[in-house]
Design an enzyme around this catalytic site. Sequence first.
Site, mmCIF file in Angstrom:
data_model
loop_
_atom_site.group_PDB
_atom_site.id
_atom_site.type_symbol
_atom_site.label_atom_id
_atom_site.label_comp_id
_atom_site.label_asym_id
_atom_site.label_seq_id
_atom_site.Cartn_x
_atom_site.Cartn_y
_atom_site.Cartn_z
ATOM 1 N N ILE A 155 0.827 -1.344 0.095
ATOM 2 C CA ILE A 155 -0.041 0.029 -0.142
ATOM 3 C C ILE A 155 0.770 1.106 0.048
ATOM 4 O O ILE A 155 0.474 2.066 -0.549
ATOM 5 C CB ILE A 155 -0.950 -0.116 1.360
ATOM 6 C CG1 ILE A 155 -1.938 -1.220 1.269
ATOM 7 C CG2 ILE A 155 -1.713 1.141 1.477
ATOM 8 C CD1 ILE A 155 -2.778 -1.557 2.259
ATOM 9 N N CYS A 205 2.182 0.839 7.817
ATOM 10 C CA CYS A 205 2.928 -0.087 8.360
ATOM 11 C C CYS A 205 1.813 -1.079 8.935
ATOM 12 O O CYS A 205 0.784 -0.377 9.391
ATOM 13 C CB CYS A 205 3.947 0.308 9.372
ATOM 14 S SG CYS A 205 3.324 1.545 10.631
ATOM 15 N N SER A 233 -3.729 2.614 8.393
ATOM 16 C CA SER A 233 -3.228 1.305 8.871
ATOM 17 C C SER A 233 -3.933 0.739 9.848
ATOM 18 O O SER A 233 -5.115 -0.026 9.507
ATOM 19 C CB SER A 233 -1.556 1.471 9.255
ATOM 20 O OG SER A 233 -1.483 2.385 10.243
ATOM 21 N N ARG A 234 -3.581 0.870 11.201
ATOM 22 C CA ARG A 234 -4.246 0.323 12.264
ATOM 23 C C ARG A 234 -4.512 1.511 12.970
ATOM 24 O O ARG A 234 -3.530 2.068 13.574
ATOM 25 C CB ARG A 234 -3.674 -0.718 12.886
ATOM 26 C CG ARG A 234 -3.938 -1.867 11.808
ATOM 27 C CD ARG A 234 -5.514 -2.635 12.008
ATOM 28 N NE ARG A 234 -5.626 -3.626 11.177
ATOM 29 C CZ ARG A 234 -6.216 -3.792 9.955
ATOM 30 N NH1 ARG A 234 -6.217 -2.615 9.227
ATOM 31 N NH2 ARG A 234 -6.474 -4.968 9.292
ATOM 32 N N ASP A 258 -8.853 6.728 8.947
ATOM 33 C CA ASP A 258 -9.858 5.730 8.449
ATOM 34 C C ASP A 258 -9.731 4.609 9.586
ATOM 35 O O ASP A 258 -10.685 3.811 9.408
ATOM 36 C CB ASP A 258 -9.372 5.227 7.244
ATOM 37 C CG ASP A 258 -10.205 3.873 6.342
ATOM 38 O OD1 ASP A 258 -11.461 4.510 6.536
ATOM 39 O OD2 ASP A 258 -9.983 2.917 6.408
ATOM 40 N N GLU A 263 -12.001 1.351 17.647
ATOM 41 C CA GLU A 263 -13.033 1.292 16.562
ATOM 42 C C GLU A 263 -13.786 0.183 16.623
ATOM 43 O O GLU A 263 -14.730 -0.163 16.133
ATOM 44 C CB GLU A 263 -12.308 1.406 15.167
ATOM 45 C CG GLU A 263 -11.544 0.209 14.868
ATOM 46 C CD GLU A 263 -11.049 0.014 13.379
ATOM 47 O OE1 GLU A 263 -10.639 1.026 12.862
ATOM 48 O OE2 GLU A 263 -11.272 -0.893 12.575
ATOM 49 N N HIS A 295 -13.008 2.908 8.878
ATOM 50 C CA HIS A 295 -12.471 1.755 8.052
ATOM 51 C C HIS A 295 -13.078 1.412 6.695
ATOM 52 O O HIS A 295 -13.581 0.173 6.677
ATOM 53 C CB HIS A 295 -12.450 0.633 9.277
ATOM 54 C CG HIS A 295 -11.434 -0.402 9.128
ATOM 55 N ND1 HIS A 295 -10.598 -0.665 9.878
ATOM 56 C CD2 HIS A 295 -10.880 -0.587 8.048
ATOM 57 C CE1 HIS A 295 -9.608 -1.534 9.486
ATOM 58 N NE2 HIS A 295 -9.644 -1.682 8.309
HETATM 59 P P1 NAI Z 1 2.815 -4.816 3.606
HETATM 60 O O1 NAI Z 1 3.273 -6.196 4.529
HETATM 61 O O2 NAI Z 1 2.816 -5.022 2.252
HETATM 62 O O3 NAI Z 1 3.750 -3.568 3.984
HETATM 63 C C1 NAI Z 1 3.753 -3.173 5.306
HETATM 64 C C2 NAI Z 1 5.061 -2.651 5.420
HETATM 65 O O4 NAI Z 1 5.412 -2.135 6.607
HETATM 66 C C3 NAI Z 1 6.257 -3.682 5.084
HETATM 67 O O5 NAI Z 1 7.141 -3.016 3.868
HETATM 68 C C4 NAI Z 1 6.994 -3.701 6.389
HETATM 69 O O6 NAI Z 1 8.572 -3.899 6.377
HETATM 70 C C5 NAI Z 1 7.032 -2.408 6.870
HETATM 71 N N1 NAI Z 1 6.947 -2.352 8.582
HETATM 72 C C6 NAI Z 1 6.651 -3.441 9.302
HETATM 73 N N2 NAI Z 1 6.957 -3.100 10.533
HETATM 74 C C7 NAI Z 1 7.489 -1.783 10.546
HETATM 75 C C8 NAI Z 1 8.040 -0.800 11.267
HETATM 76 N N3 NAI Z 1 8.070 -1.053 12.559
HETATM 77 N N4 NAI Z 1 8.291 0.326 11.052
HETATM 78 C C9 NAI Z 1 8.405 0.802 9.671
HETATM 79 N N5 NAI Z 1 7.850 -0.074 8.877
HETATM 80 C C10 NAI Z 1 7.283 -1.325 9.094
HETATM 81 O O7 NAI Z 1 1.291 -4.521 4.009
HETATM 82 P P2 NAI Z 1 0.241 -3.690 3.192
HETATM 83 O O8 NAI Z 1 -0.562 -4.508 2.540
HETATM 84 O O9 NAI Z 1 0.948 -2.585 2.515
HETATM 85 O O10 NAI Z 1 -0.893 -3.007 4.469
HETATM 86 C C11 NAI Z 1 -0.336 -2.522 5.307
HETATM 87 C C12 NAI Z 1 -1.381 -1.999 6.455
HETATM 88 O O11 NAI Z 1 -2.454 -1.534 6.152
HETATM 89 C C13 NAI Z 1 -1.930 -3.479 6.907
HETATM 90 O O12 NAI Z 1 -0.952 -4.191 7.964
HETATM 91 C C14 NAI Z 1 -3.071 -3.188 7.665
HETATM 92 O O13 NAI Z 1 -3.041 -2.965 8.933
HETATM 93 C C15 NAI Z 1 -3.399 -1.613 6.848
HETATM 94 N N6 NAI Z 1 -4.837 -2.149 6.129
HETATM 95 C C16 NAI Z 1 -5.674 -1.221 6.184
HETATM 96 C C17 NAI Z 1 -6.951 -1.339 5.411
HETATM 97 C C18 NAI Z 1 -8.238 -0.267 5.271
HETATM 98 O O14 NAI Z 1 -9.146 -0.725 4.952
HETATM 99 N N7 NAI Z 1 -7.737 0.678 6.135
HETATM 100 C C19 NAI Z 1 -7.075 -2.267 4.319
HETATM 101 C C20 NAI Z 1 -5.821 -3.284 4.091
HETATM 102 C C21 NAI Z 1 -4.772 -2.997 5.030
#
Ligand code: NAI
Length: 345
Positions: A155, A205, A233-234, A258, A263, A295
């Site tokens: 993302i 993240c 993110s969360r 979001d 939540e 969300h």
């Molecule tokens: P992803 O796994 O592809 O990318 C997450 C990135 O965060 C990775 O590059 C990882 O190395 C990095 N990361 C992990 N720990 C870290 C730290 N301590 N400091 C800095 N970077 C760190 O995941 P993706 O698909 O990009 O999703 C990211 C987050 O988005 C999900 O974990 C989820 O919580 C959130 N999300 C929210 C949605 C929504 O509707 N609001 C829907 C889908 C995901």
Amino acid sequence: MKVAFFSAKPYEREFFKSTDPNGIHAFTYFEARLNRETASLAHGHVAVCAFVNDRLDEPVLEQLADEGVRYIVLRSAGFNHVDLDAAHRLKIKVARVPAYSPYAVAEHAVALMMDLNRKIHRAYARVREGNFALEGLMGVDMHGLTAGIIGTGRIGLCTARILKGFGMNLLGYDLYEPPEAKQLGIEYATLEHLLTASDIITLHCPLTPDTHHLIDANAISLMKPGAMLINTSRGEVVDTKAVIEGLKSGKIGNLGLDVYEEEEYLFFQDLSDKVIQDDVFSRLLTFPNVIVTGHQAFFTRNAMEAIARVTFGNLDELEATGKCANLVSPESHWVMPEVLRDDNF
Ligand code: NAI
């Protein structure tokens, strides 16, 4: 396979039914959120299909195991709401949808940025009342601003691609630097430098022990005065009380959320006839420079189709082999501060 589907919404049923028109898997749809009171509904089902605000802590997982549940299939990428150690001990396998539409979330994050910058939410309300005055609606060009992207995974990179199109400078903070980041011109920085130098900070993240309250009072003190903060993110990545202080002092100029720490007690339901009991959340809604969405960043047709398709794939694989490419294990990072919280709404 018999699947108990919790937190079911009519729009989700539509996608799940059309993805499995022949009913290979037998779904029972429950509107209720999964928690200690509702876990017994899973009786007689081999799998539970859960969403982000379903509670999958140790007591719930123990109940599910007693009811004969062997698989949890998450309709989400994030799995921070599952106690994976307990699941492992109870021999319950947990699968997720690792990626369904990074575009959906990235585009929503950028929509929040653009709305806040150009004050579209305020303009919309004004024009409908016949007020065409421009005072208070001035924004800045996104072109030339610096965006700090925390988490440059799927993302985060999508967001970077869009913002690069605006002609923004890109700073990144992550544990890893994906090869594409260089082509996009993302300059990696320490968290401190990113916070100090960014006009817009956007969080992508996962929630882990390291990212819990990553944006706290100290992080906010480092930000540029008037910086914009976007969180898709969360919720727990941000210390909401500290952010409210940042908004009151003007240190945070705009906030787009979001997701929200508490939540699970609010989102995905119509509470418009109720008095919101969460005073922190209610305070957030009083600021003119804050937009909160419930969300919904994931919520596009494309993402819903992908969630249903991948979830069925996960069920097929688990039924056929007992394994699945999308399993998450206790080695995967997770944090679940919710287990410490009172379950009363
Ligand atoms: P992803 O796994 O592809 O990318 C997450 C990135 O965060 C990775 O590059 C990882 O190395 C990095 N990361 C992990 N720990 C870290 C730290 N301590 N400091 C800095 N970077 C760190 O995941 P993706 O698909 O990009 O999703 C990211 C987050 O988005 C999900 O974990 C989820 O919580 C959130 N999300 C929210 C949605 C929504 O509707 N609001 C829907 C889908 C995901």
